[in-house]
Design an enzyme around this catalytic site. Structure first.
Site, PDB file in Angstrom:
ATOM      1  N   GLY A  26      46.328  37.376  45.306  1.00  0.00           N
ATOM      2  CA  GLY A  26      45.202  37.377  44.374  1.00  0.00           C
ATOM      3  C   GLY A  26      45.458  36.571  43.119  1.00  0.00           C
ATOM      4  CD  GLU A  68      51.871  41.136  50.721  1.00  0.00           C
ATOM      5  OE1 GLU A  68      52.502  41.783  51.570  1.00  0.00           O
ATOM      6  OE2 GLU A  68      50.626  41.153  50.643  1.00  0.00           O
ATOM      7  N   PRO A  69      52.075  36.285  46.841  1.00  0.00           N
ATOM      8  CG  PRO A  69      53.364  34.906  45.454  1.00  0.00           C
ATOM      9  CD  PRO A  69      53.382  36.240  46.170  1.00  0.00           C
ATOM     10  N   GLY A  70      49.891  33.629  47.743  1.00  0.00           N
ATOM     11  CA  GLY A  70      49.683  32.524  48.668  1.00  0.00           C
ATOM     12  C   GLY A  70      49.026  31.380  47.916  1.00  0.00           C
ATOM     13  NE  ARG A  71      42.694  31.642  46.619  1.00  0.00           N
ATOM     14  CZ  ARG A  71      41.969  30.991  47.533  1.00  0.00           C
ATOM     15  NH1 ARG A  71      41.804  29.690  47.442  1.00  0.00           N
ATOM     16  NH2 ARG A  71      41.399  31.633  48.534  1.00  0.00           N
ATOM     17  CD  GLU A 109      27.335  25.283  46.578  1.00  0.00           C
ATOM     18  OE1 GLU A 109      27.449  25.166  45.341  1.00  0.00           O
ATOM     19  OE2 GLU A 109      26.406  24.768  47.236  1.00  0.00           O
ATOM     20  CB  CYS A 160      26.980  16.067  64.146  1.00  0.00           C
ATOM     21  SG  CYS A 160      27.245  14.311  64.147  1.00  0.00           S
ATOM     22  CG  ASP A 161      27.813  22.710  62.008  1.00  0.00           C
ATOM     23  OD1 ASP A 161      26.942  23.129  61.205  1.00  0.00           O
ATOM     24  OD2 ASP A 161      28.331  23.427  62.880  1.00  0.00           O
TER      25      ASP A 161
HETATM   26  C1  LIG Z   1      46.367  36.229  52.540  1.00  0.00           C
HETATM   27  C2  LIG Z   1      47.218  37.327  52.077  1.00  0.00           C
HETATM   28  C3  LIG Z   1      47.930  37.189  50.879  1.00  0.00           C
HETATM   29  C4  LIG Z   1      47.793  36.001  49.978  1.00  0.00           C
HETATM   30  O1  LIG Z   1      46.677  36.114  49.176  1.00  0.00           O
HETATM   31  P1  LIG Z   1      46.400  35.061  48.013  1.00  0.00           P
HETATM   32  O2  LIG Z   1      45.166  35.562  47.367  1.00  0.00           O
HETATM   33  O3  LIG Z   1      46.282  33.729  48.625  1.00  0.00           O
HETATM   34  O4  LIG Z   1      47.551  35.121  47.080  1.00  0.00           O
HETATM   35  C5  LIG Z   1      48.766  38.221  50.518  1.00  0.00           C
HETATM   36  N1  LIG Z   1      48.911  39.327  51.277  1.00  0.00           N
HETATM   37  C6  LIG Z   1      48.247  39.487  52.435  1.00  0.00           C
HETATM   38  C7  LIG Z   1      48.477  40.723  53.234  1.00  0.00           C
HETATM   39  C8  LIG Z   1      47.381  38.509  52.866  1.00  0.00           C
HETATM   40  O5  LIG Z   1      46.718  38.671  54.010  1.00  0.00           O
END
Ligand SMILES: *Cc1c(COP(=O)(O)O)cnc(C)c1O
Length: 391
Positions: free
Chosen positions: A229, A266-269, A313, A337-338
Site C-alpha cells: 500500500g 510487503e511493499p510492491g508498488r 483511470e 482493436c479493443d
Molecule cells: C500485491 C500485494 C502486495 C503489494 O502491494 P503494493 O500495494 O503494491 O505494495 C503486498 N502483499 C500482498 C499479499 C499482495 O497481494
C-alpha cells in the site's frame, strides 16, 4: 485560453538520470520499459531507514524482473510470493526458502505441498478450508491470518477479495493450533497506492484486539504484517516515505507499546514503481469531427501493453514529451482493436500542441504492475519489453 505545456520533470526524475535513460533508450524500438535498478535499491533503503525494526518482504508480482530480484537478494530482502511459479523464479535466482512467505490465501493443496517441499514454512490464510489444506500439506508451518480491510483511500483497492472478518479470523487462529500449525501473526493490506495513512491505524488496532483475544487461550502471536500500500510517485501527490514511517511507528507504539512484535512489510508498488520509464511513440493523431474539441492521440503502448492500471483511470501516470510551447488537451489511447484500450478520456492530459506522429512520450513511474501485467499476444502485439539500467 492558451495553456503552456509545463511538466515538472524533476518531481519524478533528476535531469541527469533522465538524460542517461534517454541516451540508453535512443536506438531501441518502442514500446519498452527501462528499469532503473539503483532507484529500486534506493527505495528499499529509504523504507528500512524510516521503519528500521521491520523486515521487507518484497511483493514479487509488482516487478519480478531477474535483476530486481537478484539485487534485492543481495541487499538481504525477504520475498512475498503468490504462486509456485514465483516460488521457482526466486529460488532459481538464489533466494533462501526461509526468506519467503507464501502470501496468497488462494492455494491448491498440491501447490502448498510443493512449496513445503522446497522449504517454505510461512503461509498466509483467511479461510477454514485453506487452513485444513495447510495442516495436511505443510504441517507445523507458521501461519498468519489476513483480516479484511475496505481499501478506502487507496487508488487501487484490493478490498473484498482477501481477508476475513476479525471474528472469523479469531476462530481460525484457535483452530490452527488444534490442526498442528503455528499461529504466527496477523496481516492486512490497506489497498494499493494508499494515500490515507490513517488506514493503517485502524487495521493495527484490530490486530491488537486479536493478539489479546487469542492470548486468553494461551496463544502468543509473534508477528504483525502491515502489507503493502505504500505509494509510488504518480500525478496525485502523496505524503513522503518518512511521514508514512513516523505515523505507522506511532500507531504501532500506541497499540503495542515499546515491545513490538516482529513487523513485516510487503511493499510492491512503492519499491518498483518509481524506477520505471515506459517509452512509447505516437502512432496516430486524429480528430473525430471538425467541431470536436479534443484530439485523439494513439500510442504504441496501451492497456494490453503494460498500462492496464489505467482501468477506470485509477492510476494516473505522469506523461512527458520533450517538446515545449502551447498545450493541447487530448484523449490518449493504445494501439489495439479493443475499444477498452483507451488510457485517459475523462482526465484530459495536456500535451504539446506541436506533438507529431513518431514523437516519443515517456510514462514515468511505470516500474510496478506494467510488464508483469502485459498481454502475450493480443492483436499479435508482443508483451512489453524491459531493459534494466544496472548502474
Ligand atoms: C500485491 C500485494 C502486495 C503489494 O502491494 P503494493 O500495494 O503494491 O505494495 C503486498 N502483499 C500482498 C499479499 C499482495 O497481494
Amino acid at each position: 485560453m492558451e495553456k503552456n505545456y509545463g511538466f515538472e520533470l524533476e518531481r519524478y526524475i533528476s535531469k541527469e538520470r533522465f538524460n542517461r535513460i534517454k541516451e540508453f533508450a535512443k536506438d531501441k524500438e518502442t514500446p519498452f520499459l527501462v528499469i532503473d535498478l539503483a532507484k529500486v535499491a534506493q527505495k528499499y533503503d529509504e523504507l528500512l531507514e524510516t521503519l528500521p525494526f521491520a523486515k521487507i518482504y518484497y511483493a514479487v508480482k509488482a516487478n519480478p524482473h531477474e535483476s530486481v530480484i537478484k539485487m534485492l537478494i543481495e541487499k538481504g530482502s525477504y520475498f512475498d510470493i503468490a504462486s509456485i511459479y514465483e516460488l521457482d523464479h526466486v529460488l532459481a535466482l538464489g533466494a533462501a526458502p526461509e526468506r519467503l512467505s507464501f502470501g496468497n490465501t488462494i492455494k491448491k493443496a498440491k501447490d502448498i505441498a510443493y512449496a513445503y517441499s522446497k522449504g517454505v514454512r510461512l503461509f498466509a490464510t483467511d479461510s477454514e478450508s485453506d487452513l485444513r489444506k495447510l495442516s495436511e500439506n505443510a504441517p507445523g508451518s507458521r501461519v498468519f491470518f489476513r483480516i479484511l480491510t475496505d481499501g478506502r483511500g487507496a487508488d487501487w483497492p484490493l478490498s473484498r477479495k482477501f481477508g476475513a472478518h476479525p471474528d472469523t479470523i479469531y476462530k481460525l487462529i484457535l483452530s490452527a493450533r488444534d490442526l498442528g500449525l503455528v499461529p504466527w501473526g496477523v496481516s492486512f493490506h490497506v489497498g494499493s497506492q494508499q494515500r490515507d495513512i490513517g488506514q493503517w491505524d485502524h487495521a493495527i488496532s484490530t490486530c491488537r484486539y486479536l493478539f489479546d483475544a487469542v492470548a486468553e487461550h494461551g496463544i502468543q502471536l509473534k508477528m504483525l504484517n502491515l502489507g503493502g500500500g505504500f505509494p509510488a510517485n504518480y500525478l496525485s501527490p502523496t505524503h513522503k516515505t518518512s511521514v508514512y514511517g513516523s505515523e505507522i511507528t506511532r500507531f504501532l507504539k500506541d497499540d503495542f507499546g515499546e515491545e513490538l512484535p516482529e513487523i513485516i512489510l510487503e511493499p510492491g508498488r512503492y519499491m518498483a514503481g518509481d524506477a520505471g520509464v515506459l517509452v512509447t511513440e505516437v502512432v496516430l493523431i486524429s480528430r473525430k469531427s471538425e467541431a470536436n474539441q479534443y484530439s485523439w492521440v494513439y500510442l504504441d503502448a496501451g492497456k494490453f501493453g503494460g498500462l492496464i492500471e489505467t482501468l477506470d483511470e485509477s492510476i494516473k501516470f505522469p506523461i512527458y514529451s520533450e517538446k515545449t510551447g502551447p498545450a493541447l488537451e487530448c484523449i490518449l489511447a493504445g494501439p489495439t482493436c479493443d475499444s477498452m484500450d483507451i488510457l485517459y478520456e475523462n482526465e484530459k492530459y495536456a500535451l504539446p500542441a506541436s506533438l507529431a506522429e513518431g514523437d516519443r512520450l515517456y510514462f514515468f513511474t511505470t516500474g510496478a504492475y506494467t510488464q508483469s501485467y502485459s498481454s502475450v499476444w493480443f492483436n499479435g502485439f508482443p508483451p512489453l519489453k524491459a531493459y534494466v539500467l544496472e548502474d
